[in-house]
Design a protein around this motif. Structure first.
Motif, mmCIF file in Angstrom:
data_model
loop_
_atom_site.group_PDB
_atom_site.id
_atom_site.type_symbol
_atom_site.label_atom_id
_atom_site.label_comp_id
_atom_site.label_asym_id
_atom_site.label_seq_id
_atom_site.Cartn_x
_atom_site.Cartn_y
_atom_site.Cartn_z
ATOM 1 N N HIS A 1 0.854 -1.193 0.000
ATOM 2 C CA HIS A 1 0.000 0.000 0.000
ATOM 3 C C HIS A 1 0.889 1.242 0.000
ATOM 4 O O HIS A 1 1.698 1.429 0.902
ATOM 5 N N LEU A 2 0.760 2.050 -1.046
ATOM 6 C CA LEU A 2 1.545 3.279 -1.147
ATOM 7 C C LEU A 2 0.808 4.403 -0.441
ATOM 8 O O LEU A 2 -0.325 4.704 -0.773
ATOM 9 N N GLY A 3 1.472 5.018 0.502
ATOM 10 C CA GLY A 3 0.897 6.180 1.156
ATOM 11 C C GLY A 3 1.014 7.401 0.258
ATOM 12 O O GLY A 3 1.785 7.410 -0.704
ATOM 13 N N GLU A 4 0.261 8.426 0.576
ATOM 14 C CA GLU A 4 0.285 9.645 -0.220
ATOM 15 C C GLU A 4 1.688 10.253 -0.213
ATOM 16 O O GLU A 4 2.335 10.359 0.828
ATOM 17 N N GLY A 5 2.180 10.578 -1.401
ATOM 18 C CA GLY A 5 3.493 11.191 -1.528
ATOM 19 C C GLY A 5 4.654 10.209 -1.548
ATOM 20 O O GLY A 5 5.802 10.620 -1.633
ATOM 21 N N LYS A 6 4.382 8.904 -1.467
ATOM 22 C CA LYS A 6 5.453 7.902 -1.489
ATOM 23 C C LYS A 6 5.903 7.652 -2.923
ATOM 24 O O LYS A 6 5.115 7.689 -3.859
ATOM 25 N N ASP A 7 7.185 7.377 -3.085
ATOM 26 C CA ASP A 7 7.761 7.089 -4.399
ATOM 27 C C ASP A 7 7.707 5.580 -4.648
ATOM 28 O O ASP A 7 8.377 4.818 -3.958
ATOM 29 N N PRO A 8 6.925 5.116 -5.631
ATOM 30 C CA PRO A 8 6.805 3.677 -5.879
ATOM 31 C C PRO A 8 8.118 3.021 -6.305
ATOM 32 O O PRO A 8 8.295 1.822 -6.140
#
Length: 40
Positions: A23-30
């Motif tokens: 789960h990618l949080g807001e503003g995280k770089d995939p």
């Protein structure tokens, strides 16, 4: 609800291969997410 089911229902497979999800949080770089392990 669906997200919770997917994350808690692992491990998942696709065509007999282990599929890792994160789960990618807001503003995280995939590109910085290390998909190198999962719980069994």
């Amino acid at each position: 609800m669906d997200l919770e089911r997917v994350l808690k229902g692992s491990p998942w497979t696709f065509n007999s291969h282990l599929m890792l999800v994160h789960h990618l949080g807001e503003g995280k770089d995939p590109l910085k997410v290390l998909l190198i392990f999962t719980n069994f």
